[in-house]
Motif scaffolding. Sequence first.
Motif, short mmCIF file in Angstrom:
data_model
loop_
_atom_site.label_atom_id
_atom_site.label_comp_id
_atom_site.label_asym_id
_atom_site.label_seq_id
_atom_site.Cartn_x
_atom_site.Cartn_y
_atom_site.Cartn_z
N HIS A 102 -1.02 2.17 -3.86
CA HIS A 102 -0.60 2.33 -5.27
C HIS A 102 0.64 3.20 -5.33
O HIS A 102 1.07 3.77 -4.32
CB HIS A 102 -1.73 2.90 -6.13
CG HIS A 102 -2.22 4.25 -5.73
ND1 HIS A 102 -3.01 4.46 -4.63
CD2 HIS A 102 -2.05 5.47 -6.29
CE1 HIS A 102 -3.30 5.75 -4.54
NE2 HIS A 102 -2.72 6.39 -5.53
N HIS A 104 1.45 6.13 -6.67
CA HIS A 104 1.51 7.59 -6.72
C HIS A 104 2.29 8.07 -5.49
O HIS A 104 2.06 7.59 -4.39
CB HIS A 104 0.10 8.20 -6.70
CG HIS A 104 -0.57 8.17 -8.05
ND1 HIS A 104 -1.93 8.07 -8.19
CD2 HIS A 104 -0.06 8.26 -9.31
CE1 HIS A 104 -2.24 8.10 -9.48
NE2 HIS A 104 -1.12 8.20 -10.17
N ASP A 106 2.08 10.57 -3.59
CA ASP A 106 1.36 11.09 -2.41
C ASP A 106 0.88 9.94 -1.50
O ASP A 106 0.35 10.18 -0.42
CB ASP A 106 0.20 12.02 -2.82
CG ASP A 106 -0.87 11.34 -3.64
OD1 ASP A 106 -0.55 10.40 -4.39
OD2 ASP A 106 -2.05 11.74 -3.53
N HIS A 107 1.11 8.71 -1.94
CA HIS A 107 0.83 7.54 -1.10
C HIS A 107 2.10 6.76 -0.74
O HIS A 107 2.13 6.03 0.23
CB HIS A 107 -0.15 6.59 -1.82
CG HIS A 107 -1.51 7.18 -1.95
ND1 HIS A 107 -2.58 6.76 -1.19
CD2 HIS A 107 -1.97 8.20 -2.72
CE1 HIS A 107 -3.64 7.49 -1.50
NE2 HIS A 107 -3.30 8.37 -2.43
N HIS A 230 -7.94 2.82 -10.75
CA HIS A 230 -7.47 4.18 -10.45
C HIS A 230 -6.66 4.63 -11.66
O HIS A 230 -6.51 3.88 -12.62
CB HIS A 230 -6.65 4.14 -9.14
CG HIS A 230 -6.16 5.46 -8.65
ND1 HIS A 230 -6.93 6.59 -8.67
CD2 HIS A 230 -4.96 5.83 -8.10
CE1 HIS A 230 -6.22 7.60 -8.18
NE2 HIS A 230 -5.04 7.17 -7.83
N ASP A 252 -7.06 4.95 -3.37
CA ASP A 252 -7.75 5.83 -4.33
C ASP A 252 -8.48 4.94 -5.33
O ASP A 252 -7.91 3.96 -5.79
CB ASP A 252 -6.74 6.70 -5.09
CG ASP A 252 -6.12 7.77 -4.21
OD1 ASP A 252 -6.55 7.90 -3.04
OD2 ASP A 252 -5.20 8.46 -4.69
N HIS A 483 -10.48 9.50 -9.72
CA HIS A 483 -11.23 9.39 -8.47
C HIS A 483 -12.74 9.37 -8.71
O HIS A 483 -13.25 10.09 -9.57
CB HIS A 483 -10.90 10.58 -7.56
CG HIS A 483 -9.43 10.68 -7.25
ND1 HIS A 483 -8.86 9.97 -6.23
CD2 HIS A 483 -8.43 11.36 -7.86
CE1 HIS A 483 -7.55 10.24 -6.20
NE2 HIS A 483 -7.28 11.07 -7.19
ZN LIG Z 1 -3.56 8.24 -6.55
#
Ligand SMILES: [Zn+2]
Length: 534
Positions: A102, A104, A106-107, A230, A252, A483
């Motif tokens: 996805h 975000h 942090d991914h 998510h 996630d 989450h």
């Molecule tokens: Zn995420």
Amino acid sequence: MVRLTCYGGINEIGGNKLLLEDGDRRLFLDFGFPYKRHKLFYEEYLKPRGGAGLLDPLAMELLPPLEGLYRDDLETPGLWEHFRDTPLYRKLEQLDGVLLSHAHLDHSGYISLLRDDIPIYTTTTSAFIAKANQDSGKSDFDQQVCYFSPTTHECPTGWKQVACLSTNTLKQQRQFCIADMKPEALSPEALQFWSWGFWEKTPRQKGLVSHPLAGHHNCTFNLRCFPVDHSIPGACAWGIETSAGWVVYSGDLRRHGKRAELTESFIAEAAGLRPRILILEGTNVLREANVAEHEVYQNGLRIITNSNGLVIADFSPRDIDRLLTFLQIARDTGRKLAILPKDAYLLKTLRLLDPEIPDIAAEESLAIYQDTIAKSPDLWVRNICQDYDSKIVLADDVSADQDKFILCFSFFDLNELPGIRPRPGSLYVYSSSEPHDEEQEIDFRRLRNWLDHFGLRAFGLPVESGGEWQVPEGEKGLHASGHACGPDLLEIARQINPEILIPVHGEQPHFYRDRLGNSGINIVLPTVGEAIEV
Ligand SMILES: [Zn+2]
């Protein structure tokens, strides 16, 4: 033999970088920005030097030392000589692609540093969000996920150092391969959005390509892309068929959101694959239950109905479900939801793919708050403000009619308040998560100062007591997490029932071992850079 090596997402929430290898075939599962480690060293005014290219992220161990993986133009002379003796150093001959779960950061964030001939496989929605975020953001060189400006090595006059200087204004787009539809099925407007901003008609502009992996390069992985729910649209989990059996990666996910049925279908289909390995997130393992989005609506409606003066709603702008929840509250309370131009840009983008997303022009309860700027606005802002000219409101408009607006502001927009002059007793509704680190705690204290200064009432805002940040009793239920909670995660693991479970994206990896000890599932805790072999 199949090998899984985790280079991020271990004992941290986010930063996932998981290398899956099956003989010569190789994939990364996400390639995220490592916020936790980044914050150990950096802050807003102390950042990795763009001119040093890969040196800073490699030296600070934000990025694994995998030679052959990264953009050549970010390689300073002699770079790899400094890293060949480090424990995690490897030369990677080939990477078949990145499976992105996805959009975000942090991914997805560190995709910016990868070689541009590495294809990124994801959903159409995630590809579009990645582009919209980048178009409308002021992203640093290490967060340019969708396209980047190649740098050139030059020595400016009067300077002795040769670094990577970003003198090139041409943008180069990455190859995104969409897994859930054929590009031909996209509308002309959607295709136009994808190529917007690339004026040079050169090979730098890359169209969308469809179909996962098969046929691309030499990669022959059989893949499954499962949409999941998510806190951002377009999220997916992946199934990868390897010589050791199916490997399933959750990304996630949650079971309590508006699209919970997606997660349920994923669980059923993943179980049907009888996977050898399940790589499962564990962000909220310690949480016993979750607030659902409809509860956020009910609680928000209750507090906003009973308030006079301005309402400010603070939530993550990329969380479209939350934006739609507050839009409904605005309709039901006779107010207008005033969003920022970047939120309008994202809404407009998502409507290209989903006709259920409201049309800003036709939606009476939506307005666009044009913030105060110092210099001429970027082209994307000018376009948005022209497209929706009749929807623009300014600080004075909001100030004159405070009972008529819900302003979508976060902490970082509060410097608009001197122009708006909210009436004392106006409301600040906090609909997001508690602070996760020291820096955010400092911002929370500053936020409180702003509210006190303007006499705003806070609702749902976490307060500190005994070192813990908690939402006061009676003000809970204004945030639905992206989450799954602990019991839901255990249920997901049991239902998918893999032979091996590898926990990632969490700070309590032992949770699964403690709770699933008798389930017959073998829990393998990964360590950074050490391969798990199956
Ligand atoms: Zn995420």
